[in-house]
Design a protein around this motif. Sequence first.
Motif, mmCIF file in Angstrom:
data_model
loop_
_atom_site.group_PDB
_atom_site.id
_atom_site.type_symbol
_atom_site.label_atom_id
_atom_site.label_comp_id
_atom_site.label_asym_id
_atom_site.label_seq_id
_atom_site.Cartn_x
_atom_site.Cartn_y
_atom_site.Cartn_z
ATOM 1 N N PRO A 118 0.827 -1.220 0.000
ATOM 2 C CA PRO A 118 0.000 0.000 0.000
ATOM 3 C C PRO A 118 0.858 1.267 0.000
ATOM 4 O O PRO A 118 2.032 1.226 0.363
ATOM 5 C CB PRO A 118 -0.815 -0.115 1.291
ATOM 6 N N LEU A 174 0.953 3.741 1.916
ATOM 7 C CA LEU A 174 1.430 4.205 3.217
ATOM 8 C C LEU A 174 2.545 3.327 3.781
ATOM 9 O O LEU A 174 3.032 3.579 4.878
ATOM 10 C CB LEU A 174 0.273 4.260 4.227
ATOM 11 N N VAL A 196 1.581 -4.299 9.016
ATOM 12 C CA VAL A 196 1.108 -5.622 9.416
ATOM 13 C C VAL A 196 1.300 -6.527 8.212
ATOM 14 O O VAL A 196 0.777 -6.241 7.133
ATOM 15 C CB VAL A 196 -0.373 -5.603 9.841
ATOM 16 N N LEU A 218 -0.163 -4.836 4.943
ATOM 17 C CA LEU A 218 -1.078 -3.740 5.253
ATOM 18 C C LEU A 218 -0.294 -2.652 5.963
ATOM 19 O O LEU A 218 0.599 -2.936 6.754
ATOM 20 C CB LEU A 218 -2.202 -4.230 6.179
ATOM 21 N N ALA A 219 -0.623 -1.394 5.659
ATOM 22 C CA ALA A 219 0.044 -0.282 6.327
ATOM 23 C C ALA A 219 -0.774 0.113 7.549
ATOM 24 O O ALA A 219 -1.991 0.196 7.479
ATOM 25 C CB ALA A 219 0.166 0.902 5.379
ATOM 26 N N LYS A 220 -0.114 0.304 8.668
ATOM 27 C CA LYS A 220 -0.797 0.764 9.884
ATOM 28 C C LYS A 220 -0.267 2.150 10.205
ATOM 29 O O LYS A 220 0.947 2.333 10.298
ATOM 30 C CB LYS A 220 -0.500 -0.202 11.030
#
Lengths: 238, 148
Positions: free
Chosen positions: B93, B95, B103, B120-122
Amino acid sequence: MHAFANPARFLSLARPLTPWLLWLGALLSAYGFYAGLFLTPPDYLQGESVRIMYVHVPAAWLGMGGWTGLAVASLTQLVWRHPLAGVAARAIAAPGALFTAICLVTGSIWGSRTWGTWWQWDGRMTSMLVLLFLYFGYIALANAGDEKVGVSKATAIFGLIGAVNLPIINRSVVWWNSLHQGPSITLRGSTIAPEILWPLAFTTLGFTLMFAAIVLMRMRTVLATAKVEARLRRLAGA
Amino acid sequence: MKAKHQRLTLALLALAALIGAALLAASALRDEAAYFYSPADLQKNPVAAGKHIRLGGMVEDKSIKRLADGVTIDFVVEDGGAKTPVRFRGIPPDLFKENSGVVAEGAFDRSGVFVADTILAKHDERYMPPELTRKDGQVEHRTETLEQ
């Protein structure tokens, strides 16, 4: 509160209050949206997608605030037997479910832009989805009983029990590792820069006033329907 | 005691018991309901190679390396001092950045590298305009990087 045990007295206040709440809420929300779309800067990391916050946060607040009101109404019904408590709880359920759904949908769209996923079973998202299902359960239970004005005792107990989920939603990002970030606005202040934060006050207050207007409208509808039915029954008997 | 007070006591007692039960359940779930493991968790309790898990933490500074094939990325996830090397093939992603949360879903291979199939970007709870001061006191001028 017991002054409003008389529905006529309640209606005399609710009737003029409804349009004021509705239009003031709509005006504040509209300005909040305008400011959030055109007047605030983008976020340093998320860019323009941060603007969905101005819908997402008030919707989340009202989804949870709705059930808080529903639980207080349920307690009032069970303990003080206030005749309007059940009417209020019944009136809150549908808009509460609606705003919870708005929160989930906008959160999903926001997540797809930033996290790279539409849905994950993390603590915050799961507990918020549980809140939506609790609303559905409450609506089904309220409509299943014989009561058409208030709600049954079992429904009120369910409304009270469902409140257990509220602290879980609130703490879900603190207790457990989650994809959703931690709380931005706490008692200690806000980690949202003031330039980005301020339209949120307008949309949150605006949404809340509109929510209150919807609840009053629905309460009036329930009371009016009951009145019509009673009158028809009297005519049929005469 | 009036009936009203009796009902109030009963309702409050039931509510207190309910909240107590919920808190007990939640605290018992504290480890089980974790959405991801951090590198420090994995250092304490290693997970067998091939077992599908989620790994979460911060992307270490200057650790992102793009391999020659153009689609494979190597980076290091760190948290609380422990570090885990990660390999990912695909498009992360927007970000996904160094010094930012991540994650990764996947499994360890036999050499101890975490092979991720999803990233996944957190992001954290701070929101601010591009040209503002960061919390650590450094002034950042990153407006131009946002134009893309």
